[in-house]
Design an enzyme around this catalytic site. Structure first.
Site, PDB file in Angstrom:
ATOM      1  CE  LYS A  29      -2.636  -0.283   3.709  1.00  0.00           C
ATOM      2  NZ  LYS A  29      -1.477  -0.373   4.468  1.00  0.00           N
ATOM      3  NE  ARG A  68      -3.995   0.248   9.754  1.00  0.00           N
ATOM      4  CZ  ARG A  68      -3.012   0.724   9.174  1.00  0.00           C
ATOM      5  NH1 ARG A  68      -2.931   1.946   8.770  1.00  0.00           N
ATOM      6  NH2 ARG A  68      -2.025   0.124   8.824  1.00  0.00           N
ATOM      7  NE  ARG A 122       7.475  -4.262   5.348  1.00  0.00           N
ATOM      8  CZ  ARG A 122       6.256  -3.776   5.153  1.00  0.00           C
ATOM      9  NH1 ARG A 122       5.912  -3.611   3.825  1.00  0.00           N
ATOM     10  NH2 ARG A 122       5.321  -3.757   6.184  1.00  0.00           N
ATOM     11  NE  ARG A 179       9.675  -3.314  11.174  1.00  0.00           N
ATOM     12  CZ  ARG A 179       8.704  -2.528  10.503  1.00  0.00           C
ATOM     13  NH1 ARG A 179       8.712  -2.021   9.382  1.00  0.00           N
ATOM     14  NH2 ARG A 179       7.509  -2.786  11.298  1.00  0.00           N
ATOM     15  NE  ARG A 212       3.012  -5.401  11.489  1.00  0.00           N
ATOM     16  CZ  ARG A 212       3.585  -4.337  12.480  1.00  0.00           C
ATOM     17  NH1 ARG A 212       2.565  -3.464  12.655  1.00  0.00           N
ATOM     18  NH2 ARG A 212       4.876  -4.330  13.029  1.00  0.00           N
TER      19      ARG A 212
HETATM   20  P1  AMP Z   1       0.891   1.668   8.251  1.00  0.00           P
HETATM   21  O1  AMP Z   1       2.129   2.243   7.785  1.00  0.00           O
HETATM   22  O2  AMP Z   1       0.062   2.092   7.560  1.00  0.00           O
HETATM   23  O3  AMP Z   1       1.222  -0.035   8.254  1.00  0.00           O
HETATM   24  O4  AMP Z   1       0.658   1.707   9.872  1.00  0.00           O
HETATM   25  C1  AMP Z   1       1.749   1.665  10.955  1.00  0.00           C
HETATM   26  C2  AMP Z   1       0.857   1.665  12.213  1.00  0.00           C
HETATM   27  O5  AMP Z   1       0.362   2.594  12.575  1.00  0.00           O
HETATM   28  C3  AMP Z   1      -0.258   0.290  12.304  1.00  0.00           C
HETATM   29  O6  AMP Z   1       0.164  -1.033  12.602  1.00  0.00           O
HETATM   30  C4  AMP Z   1      -0.870   0.857  13.438  1.00  0.00           C
HETATM   31  O7  AMP Z   1      -0.310   0.766  14.807  1.00  0.00           O
HETATM   32  C5  AMP Z   1      -0.646   2.570  13.272  1.00  0.00           C
HETATM   33  N1  AMP Z   1      -1.730   3.102  12.522  1.00  0.00           N
HETATM   34  C6  AMP Z   1      -1.655   3.612  11.382  1.00  0.00           C
HETATM   35  N2  AMP Z   1      -2.678   4.050  10.728  1.00  0.00           N
HETATM   36  C7  AMP Z   1      -3.656   3.917  11.632  1.00  0.00           C
HETATM   37  C8  AMP Z   1      -5.171   4.042  11.844  1.00  0.00           C
HETATM   38  N3  AMP Z   1      -5.778   4.597  10.585  1.00  0.00           N
HETATM   39  N4  AMP Z   1      -5.741   3.607  12.803  1.00  0.00           N
HETATM   40  C9  AMP Z   1      -5.209   3.162  13.865  1.00  0.00           C
HETATM   41  N5  AMP Z   1      -3.817   2.858  13.851  1.00  0.00           N
HETATM   42  C10 AMP Z   1      -3.099   3.258  12.698  1.00  0.00           C
END
Ligand code: AMP
Length: 194
Positions: free
Chosen positions: A15, A90, A129, A135, A146
């Site tokens: 994404k 989300r 990854r 990580r 996740r």
């Molecule tokens: P991402 O880079 O989109 O995978 O987001 C990394 C992490 O940020 C996620 O695993 C969540 O812990 C948090 N996060 C990002 N966007 C959201 C959202 N819209 N709602 C809740 N947590 C979020």
């Protein structure tokens, strides 16, 4: 003016990479809540301190905190700047909040591009990854969590947007450039490109 775009999909589907490419090619703002949270953590802000453990665990940040952050970002976004949302909304509460936030500013969601790939492929990509980036927080358990959280909290949103006729499904398996091309085509069919 055309509306904004939401790029939705499970963790590991690519994404972020695709949202960046799409935004760059069209001059759109790439609004990633994950990037915004990571920036808060780097800058050691209050928000950063509150969310660090949540991100490490692969859980979701509470809706109010997430929506407030998006509201702040929208407040400084010019009306004619189109947005591609990445990783937001989300949850159902976030989707409702986004509808309100956009309506208040005379904006609307034009299309939801849903990137998909089989769970096994996603798991393998995420584990690869984590290893490549060293990580240690991304253990197989966190990765499984996740994927489960996405299924439980975020997949139901697909129906929300499908009911409005906004969703387009895109196969996320294959080379990055091929997926980018599929996304471009889907965006074109929705006439969402500038
Ligand atoms: P991402 O880079 O989109 O995978 O987001 C990394 C992490 O940020 C996620 O695993 C969540 O812990 C948090 N996060 C990002 N966007 C959201 C959202 N819209 N709602 C809740 N947590 C979020």
């Amino acid at each position: 003016m055309g509306g904004d775009l939401i790029l939705m999909g499970p963790p590991g589907v690519g994404k972020g990479t695709q949202a960046k490419a799409l935004a760059r090619a069209n001059g759109w703002l790439h609004l990633s809540t994950g990037d915004l949270f990571r920036d808060h953590i780097r800058r050691q802000t209050d928000v950063g301190r509150r969310v660090k453990g949540i991100l490490d665990a692969g859980a979701y940040v509470p809706d109010d905190l997430t929506v407030d952050m998006v509201r702040d970002r929208l407040a400084t976004t010019p009306a004619d700047q189109r947005i591609v949302f990445d990783g937001f909304p989300r949850t159902a509460a976030q989707a409702d909040a986004l509808d309100d936030l956009l309506a208040e500013r005379g904006r609307r969601v034009e299309a939801v591009l849903l990137l998909e790939a089989p769970r096994e492929e996603l798991r393998a990509r995420l584990e690869g990854r984590a290893k490549a980036e060293g990580r240690t927080d991304d253990t197989p358990e966190v990765i499984a969590n996740r994927l489960d959280v996405y299924e439980r909290e975020t997949r139901p949103l697909v129906a929300h947007y499908e009911a409005k006729g906004l969703t387009r499904r895109i196969d996320g398996v294959g080379p990055v450039e091929a997926v980018t091309e599929r996304l471009r085509d889907a965006a074109d069919r929705h006439e969402v490109r500038s």
